[in-house]
Write an enzyme that holds these catalytic residues in place. Structure first.
Site, PDB file in Angstrom:
ATOM      1  N   ASP A   1       0.830  -1.202   0.000  1.00  0.00           N
ATOM      2  CA  ASP A   1       0.000   0.000   0.000  1.00  0.00           C
ATOM      3  C   ASP A   1       0.864   1.253   0.000  1.00  0.00           C
ATOM      4  OD1 ASP A   1      -2.483   1.221  -0.054  1.00  0.00           O
ATOM      5  OD2 ASP A   1      -2.587   1.405   2.121  1.00  0.00           O
TER       6      ASP A   1
ATOM      7  N   ASP B   1      -8.947  -1.186   3.654  1.00  0.00           N
ATOM      8  CA  ASP B   1      -8.410  -0.794   4.954  1.00  0.00           C
ATOM      9  C   ASP B   1      -9.295  -1.318   6.082  1.00  0.00           C
ATOM     10  OD1 ASP B   1      -6.415   0.631   3.588  1.00  0.00           O
ATOM     11  OD2 ASP B   1      -7.752   2.333   3.357  1.00  0.00           O
TER      12      ASP B   1
END
Length: 438
Positions: free
Chosen positions: A198, A359
């Site tokens: 990420d 997330d």
């Protein structure tokens, strides 16, 4: 006195913004911990694992050595990250060629599969656990309607925002619970690998998520993806004054309402002031008759000039994390520049903070895996994740660009898990045995 009141209002609004994004994350994590506590409390279910793309390279076995588990988990994480990278680049390519409808249909189909199949399996486990009397026809009918409404809520803008947000949290909960059924070593390796992925995908110049964001910004389009959007915070004392003044008013009316088509906030020039004055007095007998188009333009300038003074003051108290910046020019003047809309944990075109559903999922996977050990570890991991999310939000306010939401929270969560399980628990147990702690 006014400065102190203004500062306190901004601090209150910052806190409300954080609560609006932290609350759904906390709810998702709590629901996953609840599911793990209910469905994985016996030995048969706690040892169950699923076969998926995350275990395609190595399937962990309890008889394997720790070194074999470590190598296999590392290989699984590399394969999983490689597959995600390829899929993301494919998404960038399709978005570049404007296959937006196809992407939206695919996302809708994925949401239907998660709600219908993953949600259905988890619901069946709950029905079996609590022995809920229900026939198969009723179950399938309710499940199908629940899934269809969920797809409509997520991908149709005319649904109530609370329904959309609720379904996004439910989707994240279902996927996160299934990830907790992966082998332990593979789960931890995946979480750490995804945190670094990420970070690279969003911040590196050639990162797939960064390319996707820049492409969406250049076209002023929304990315068809599962993204949780928290509504921007508006100061209640100023909200009445802002009625009828959209956040993007200057972009929409700049070409027709400001001289020269500048479209900037600071572009209401002296000609606008003259137009306002002329609107207040009748034209001279010898002057030309004003056309209706000219009158309409003057009226637009008049409305903007009257509301600009109120909206400029109100902007200071609206969504401080995503507020407009003031840049100093060479002449020492303050020039307001609007924030650029971003996806991910960043800014949306509506002025809202957005957080990718991935997330939600991996935060919940971490606390769900911790729940398989004990609740003290869950508390430590939860506090670490929330602290990491708060740090990321503050960095968002500082750098004002899209930021990855996984690295800080996941790395802090893994660190606190290790410290709690291998150090804090041993300390607490020793204190309890020696009657130093109750």
């Amino acid at each position: 006195m006014d400065e102190n009141r203004k500062r306190s209002s901004i601090l209150e609004t910052v806190g409300e913004e954080m609560v609006r994004i932290i609350t759904p994350v906390s709810i998702c994590m709590f629901l996953v911990v609840l599911l793990v506590s209910i469905l994985n409390n016996d030995s048969s279910s706690s040892q169950a694992s699923i076969s998926s793309i995350a275990t395609i390279a190595y399937n962990e076995d309890t008889s394997d050595s720790d070194w074999a588990k470590f190598k296999g988990a590392l290989l699984n994480s590399l394969v999983f990250v490689a597959m995600i990278t390829i899929a993301t680049f494919l998404l960038v390519l399709m978005f570049y060629f404007r296959f937006t409808k196809f992407l939206k249909y695919y996302m809708g189909f994925s949401a239907f599969m998660v709600l219908g199949f993953m949600g259905g399996d988890i619901t069946l486990l709950l029905v079996k656990k609590f022995r809920i009397p229900i026939d198969s026809i009723t179950f399938l009918f309710v499940l199908f309607n629940f899934s269809v409404v969920g797809v409509m809520a997520v991908f149709m803008s005319n649904m109530a925002i609370l329904i959309t947000q609720g379904y996004l949290v439910v989707i994240g909960m279902f996927v996160a619970y299934w990830f907790t059924m992966l082998p332990e070593w593979t789960t931890w390796a995946l979480l750490i690998a995804l945190a670094f992925y990420d970070l690279a995908a969003v911040l590196l110049p050639g990162g797939p998520l960064r390319l996707l964001l820049e492409l969406a910004i250049s076209r002023d389009e929304d990315i068809p993806a599962l993204v949780y959007e928290a509504r921007p915070v508006i100061n209640h004392h100023e909200s009445a004054a802002r009625q009828g003044v959209p956040r993007r008013l200057w972009k929409e009316t700049g070409n027709s309402s400001t001289v020269g088509g500048s479209g900037e906030v600071g572009s209401t020039s002296d000609e606008n002031s003259n137009a306002v004055v002329n609107m207040g007095s009748p034209p001279n007998p010898g002057s030309e008759t004003l056309s209706s188009d000219t009158v309409n333009r003057m009226e637009t300038r008049l409305v903007i000039s009257e509301e600009a003074m109120v909206s400029e003051r109100a902007n200071e108290l609206v969504a401080p994390l995503i507020d407009r910046q003031l840049q100093r020019t060479g002449q020492g003047e303050d020039v307001a520049t609007e924030s650029t809309p971003f996806e991910g944990i960043g800014l949306g075109s509506s002025g809202a903070i957005k957080l990718g559903l991935g997330d939600f999922i991996f935060y919940s996977v971490l606390v769900g895996r911790a729940a398989m050990y004990d609740f003290m570890t869950v508390y430590a991991c939860y506090l670490a994740i929330i602290a990491g999310l708060g740090v990321t939000l503050m960095l968002l306010a500082l750098y004002r660009k899209a930021l990855p939401a996984l690295p800080v929270s996941i790395l802090l969560g893994v660190l606190f898990y290790v410290l709690t399980r291998f150090f804090l628990e041993a300390f607490v147990v020793e204190c309890s045995v020696n009657l130093l702690m109750f």
